[in-house]
Design an enzyme around this catalytic site. Structure first.
Site, PDB file in Angstrom:
ATOM      1  N   SER A 182       3.393  -2.217   3.964  1.00 42.04           N
ATOM      2  CA  SER A 182       3.257  -0.778   3.716  1.00 42.04           C
ATOM      3  C   SER A 182       4.482  -0.351   2.923  1.00 42.04           C
ATOM      4  CB  SER A 182       3.246  -0.021   5.043  1.00 42.04           C
ATOM      5  OG  SER A 182       4.550   0.007   5.601  1.00 42.04           O
ATOM      6  N   ASP A 183       4.372   0.719   2.165  1.00 41.23           N
ATOM      7  CA  ASP A 183       5.574   1.332   1.610  1.00 41.23           C
ATOM      8  C   ASP A 183       6.406   1.814   2.813  1.00 41.23           C
ATOM      9  OD1 ASP A 183       7.503   2.475   0.025  1.00 41.23           O
ATOM     10  OD2 ASP A 183       6.098   3.469  -1.313  1.00 41.23           O
ATOM     11  N   CYS A 184       7.673   2.182   2.558  1.00 39.68           N
ATOM     12  CA  CYS A 184       8.542   2.424   3.707  1.00 39.68           C
ATOM     13  C   CYS A 184       8.134   3.671   4.480  1.00 39.68           C
ATOM     14  CB  CYS A 184       9.992   2.438   3.247  1.00 39.68           C
ATOM     15  SG  CYS A 184      10.392   0.762   2.699  1.00 39.68           S
ATOM     16  N   CYS A 192       0.844  -1.197   0.000  1.00 40.68           N
ATOM     17  CA  CYS A 192       0.000   0.000   0.000  1.00 40.68           C
ATOM     18  C   CYS A 192       0.880   1.248   0.000  1.00 40.68           C
ATOM     19  CB  CYS A 192      -0.977  -0.009   1.168  1.00 40.68           C
ATOM     20  SG  CYS A 192      -0.229  -0.285   2.795  1.00 40.68           S
ATOM     21  N   ALA A 206       5.146   4.166   5.469  1.00 36.48           N
ATOM     22  CA  ALA A 206       3.775   4.556   5.112  1.00 36.48           C
ATOM     23  C   ALA A 206       2.777   4.323   6.236  1.00 36.48           C
ATOM     24  CB  ALA A 206       3.326   3.833   3.842  1.00 36.48           C
TER      25      ALA A 206
END
Ligand SMILES: *[C@@H]1O[C@H](CO)[C@@H](O)[C@H](O)[C@H]1NC(C)=O
Ligand SMILES: *[C@@H]1O[C@H](CO)[C@@H](O)[C@H](O)[C@H]1NC(C)=O
Ligand SMILES: *[C@@H]1O[C@H](CO)[C@@H](O)[C@H](O)[C@H]1NC(C)=O
Ligand SMILES: *[C@@H]1O[C@H](CO)[C@@H](O)[C@H](O)[C@H]1NC(C)=O
Ligand SMILES: *[C@@H]1O[C@H](CO)[C@@H](O)[C@H](O)[C@H]1NC(C)=O
Ligand SMILES: *[C@@H]1O[C@H](CO)[C@@H](O)[C@H](O)[C@H]1NC(C)=O
Length: 803
Positions: free
Chosen positions: A321-323, A289, A325
């Site tokens: 999650s994206d880093c 995401c 995020a």
């Protein structure tokens, strides 16, 4: 991801060949030596004797059982440790640290901390950037690249230099030409991006049943992948960034705080289709995401989207999650009131792991505060460890297991480097070629000048998300193989080209040379992660350089454009002193050789633009406007070839060849009748009308679309004296204007090879529900009744859809 490696790969063009040869063989010799010197025990792995007696280590048991068994042994603090990409391990159970974050967009990349190039393996094959590979429109090429990267990734895992979970492909729609990461994607078209996603994931995860010619792994491994009901994985691929993510930093907007306002209509027929395909047909084992919000809710808190992926698209894998995020939910999006609320929101929505440390530090508190239950953590763990089980992570010594024999001898192989060259050739797009100026005959070229800031820097070949190439050959090195007498000057100090102080030198060289090639365009200083462009023009004074060189050179120029994002080169398109324009993008480590082969006619170019090249006037549109559809009342021209209503510089799918091709339609139906496939039989209940009185049906109200599918059979003739590969594209368009309908849309494509003056027959399957429909304002796909027009090149065919 905001992680930045401090490694910088850059070496300059060398004139001395012997040195080059030594350097070429050096890594090979070194890798042979080191192979013998490296002890196999360097790799850490779970279920190492004597700690292999746990039931989760028993590979005869079903994965679901093993996963539950492992989780049952963990304390809550241990479970929480699993919720971080940098997992530190559970020594008492013999589980070593594991880094979830590795990158493999178009080759093994240094962007993730899971990758290291300082072990036995010092380099890996760098294929063209994805946008260039997409330009080949060749599905089997995409599949082969992904499986070659997978072989190198497994080899690096075996030598302790990579993980098993990789965060590629990036399949966001290249919606705005300014986007710094558009280069990483397969372009602007949902059908093209979907097709790419499926091939990449199948090739990378090693799961394709139909194609047995996967380079580098044998039948034995294939059989293993079929165990556990076909759930075994060679590697894990990740569909990212879910969803509607395509803005880095523009004006006051940043990806971390951006709220993408997206209509249900655009969501359904532009933003979501690549993800749906990546999961449904590619069977990806990871979904990531994104940072942005969608209509006010951060992507990693969007339970509706994350659950839709699991329930409707059959996703089984882990969601990361994206880093950072999860942190952004609280810190940048201000959606959660506290850090622990952000963690609870994400886990409750369906995120299983956080790239970053937010879950690591805040989950216990969220449980204490009653915002989360331990069961939420267990669910996340079940998804996470199941993927590790599917990868064989808990099956003991990786060198003794499946793919265990892959090692440094499987990286940078002749085959893989050959594939990198093949991919680079296939992705080059010939945009302009006045009076068939190209190809050049090398015997007619007494001297060649190569001018431009990108002419001789090998680092510029690779693009974003790259690693260390096996050997990168820049444009000058490639062209020198054909013409001994070449001169290379940069003209500008760098790609930004803020000064004309070195123009004089370039003009002198141009004047003195027989032929001139200018290498201009973009590099990562202009477009990259966290950096969008503000103009579509060539950076700085590059345009002046091109025009001044054009004025003094003996013959018309060849302009070679580097970089991923489209450039408004209208000035060059219309200038008769510029004969030819080629887009090479970021062609990967073999880019120099590929360009030379195209320029001198050893390869007939067949690449096509995977996105619209807009004029500079497009930059008047705010980049944050996510609308795809044009809106004349506010002078909004729409985006991508499907909806853009103005004249582009070069259109989606543009690309010339050294030969001409013509088509003949061999067989296409004239009429389709829906009646038999309507859910209530002859009932007219499911028919609706638009305001303008056009009848339509919602495609989910049809019983079967498969049975309505048909094939378009086409004969393609090569009218020239050179063999060539040609991309056949079939589009559809509605015959009458229907509100919200695309101007036209791609319904199928295929790349075929045709001998000089030869012909070939091919067919393209069309599923009317999927290909002839579009989304209405409620996000429902509808199929209009009446005439549809199928377009192949200049040919148009009328197809009547009736009840
Ligand atoms: C692994 O599981 C199988 C099936 O239940 C069992 O027969 C076998 O004894 C187990 N092996 C070990 C080492 O426990
Ligand atoms: C991962 O965690 C370990 C142990 O806590 C730490 O030493 C290391 O620096 C971390 N690595 C990264 C890339 O954050
Ligand atoms: C390789 O690099 C990693 C990360 O930068 C480091 O932890 C490791 O010690 C290095 N290994 C060698 C052999 O230099
Ligand atoms: C950025 O914000 C400033 C101050 O709020 C405003 O004046 C400006 O118009 C904004 N720029 C854009 C591109 O939205
Ligand atoms: C460089 O730019 C300056 C200022 O615009 C101009 O006076 C000069 O003639 C230019 N030199 C060349 C070589 O184009
Ligand atoms: C597509 O790519 C494959 C793999 O590199 C190649 O063998 C094939 O020739 C390509 N097809 C065409 C028509 O160019």
């Amino acid at each position: 991801m905001p992680f930045h490696s401090n490694f910088r790969f850059r070496f300059r063009f060398r004139c001395s060949r012997p040195l080059f040869l030594i350097l070429y063989f050096l890594p090979f010799v070194l890798s042979l030596l080191q192979l013998r010197l490296t002890p196999a025990s360097a790799i850490q792995f779970p279920c190492k004797p004597p700690q292999n007696s746990y039931p989760f280590c028993n590979s005869s048991l079903p994965i679901s059982f093993r996963a539950r068994s492992l989780i049952s042994l963990l304390t809550l603090p241990e479970k929480i440790q699993f919720l971080c990409n940098n997992f530190t391990g559970i020594p008492r159970l013999g589980i070593p640290p594991y880094q979830w974050w590795s990158e493999s967009l178009h080759g093994i990349a240094t962007n993730g901390p899971g990758i290291s190039f300082n072990g036995t393996i010092k380099s890996a094959t760098m294929f063209p950037q994805v946008l260039n590979t997409a330009a080949s429109f060749n599905r089997s090429l995409w599949f082969r690249i992904a499986s070659a990267v997978a072989v190198e990734a497994r080899a690096m895992y075996n030598s302790g230099q990579a993980g098993l979970t990789f965060w590629a492909p990036n399949i966001n729609i290249f919606r705005d030409p300014r986007w710094g990461r558009g280069q990483e994607t397969p372009g602007e078209d949902p059908l093209l991006a979907s097709a790419y996603a499926v091939e990449y994931v199948k090739g990378f995860q090693g799961q394709d049943e139909s194609d047995s010619v996967v380079i580098g792994y044998a039948d034995r491994d294939r059989r293993v992948l079929e165990e556990d009901g076909g759930t075994r994985l060679m590697l894990s691929a990740c569909c990212k960034h879910f969803t509607a993510y395509d803005l880095e930093k523009w004006g006051n907007y940043s990806r971390y705080s951006f709220n993408a306002v997206v209509t249900e209509q655009d969501m359904a027929d532009t933003y979501q289709p690549p993800f749906k395909s990546c999961i449904q047909h590619g069977k990806a084992s990871c979904l990531m995401c994104s940072y942005n919000s969608i209509n006010g809710i951060p992507a990693c808190s969007r339970a509706d989207f994350l659950q839709q992926a699991r329930k409707d698209w059959g996703f089984s894998g882990y969601i990361t999650s994206d880093c950072d995020a999860v942190a952004t939910i609280y810190e940048y999006q201000f959606y959660a009131k506290t850090a622990y609320d952000a963690v609870a929101d994400a886990l409750k929505a369906g995120v299983d792991i956080n790239c970053g440390t937010y879950m690591l530090y805040n989950t216990a508190f969220a449980i204490e505060k009653g915002r989360l239950q331990e069961e939420d953590v267990d669910r996340a763990l079940q998804n996470l460890v199941t993927v590790l089980f599917r990868l064989g992570f808990f099956d003991g010594d990786p060198l003794k297991g499946n793919f265990g024999r892959l090692g440094s001898q499987d990286v940078c192989t002749k085959e893989h480097q050959g594939l990198a060259l093949e991919a680079a050739r296939q992705g080059i797009v010939l945009l302009k070629n006045d009076k068939k100026f190209l190809p050049l005959n090398k015997n007619d070229v007494s001297s060649l000048a190569i001018i431009g800031p990108g002419a001789s820097t090998s680092s510029q070949l690779l693009g974003g998300y790259s690693g260390i190439p096996c050997r990168a050959k820049n444009y000058v090195e490639g062209l020198q193989k054909y013409i001994k007498k070449t001169s290379c000057v940069h003209g500008c100090l760098d790609v930004a080209c803020e000064s004309n102080s070195t123009f004089d030198e370039a003009l002198l060289v141009a004047e003195a040379s027989d032929y001139v090639i200018l290498v201009v365009g973009l590099d990562l200083t202009q477009e990259t992660e966290d950096r969008d462009r503000v103009t579509l023009l060539l950076p700085g004074k590059q345009m002046e350089l091109v025009s001044m060189v054009a004025a003094v050179s003996k013959r018309p120029l060849i302009v070679v454009l580097t970089g991923g994002g489209p450039v408004d080169v209208s000035f060059a398109k219309g200038d008769p002193r510029i004969a030819s324009i080629l887009w090479v993008g970021y062609p990967g480590e073999a880019g120099g050789e590929a360009l030379a082969q195209v320029v001198f006619g050893d390869y007939n170019p067949g690449g096509r633009l995977p996105m619209t090249w807009y004029p500079e006037s497009f930059t008047k549109i705010p980049m944050n406007d996510m609308n795809m559809r044009a809106n004349p009342s506010r002078r909004y021209p729409g985006r991508t070839y499907r909806f853009y209503t103005e004249e582009p510089v070069y259109h989606f799918g543009h690309g010339l060849s050294y030969t001409d091709y013509t088509y003949k339609l061999l067989s296409v139906p004239n009429q389709l009748s829906l009646l038999r496939f309507m859910k209530s039989g002859a009932g007219k209940r499911e028919l609706y009308q638009t305001e303008a009185g056009v009848e339509y049906i919602a495609t989910d109200e049809l019983l079967s679309c498969e049975m309505l599918s048909f094939s378009v059979q086409i004969s393609v003739m090569n009218m020239g004296h050179m063999d060539g590969s040609h991309v056949v594209m079939v589009y559809s368009k509605a015959s009458r204007a229907v509100d919200g309908a695309p101007e036209k849309q791609l319904v199928g494509f295929s790349r075929v090879h045709i001998r000089a003056f030869g012909a070939t027959e091919m067919s393209i399957e069309v599923d009317p529900c999927e290909h002839l429909s579009f989304a209405n304002e409620h996000g429902q796909r509808i199929l209009t009744l009446g005439e549809h027009i199928l377009v192949v090149g200049d040919l148009e065919h009328s197809l009547l859809i009736a009840t």
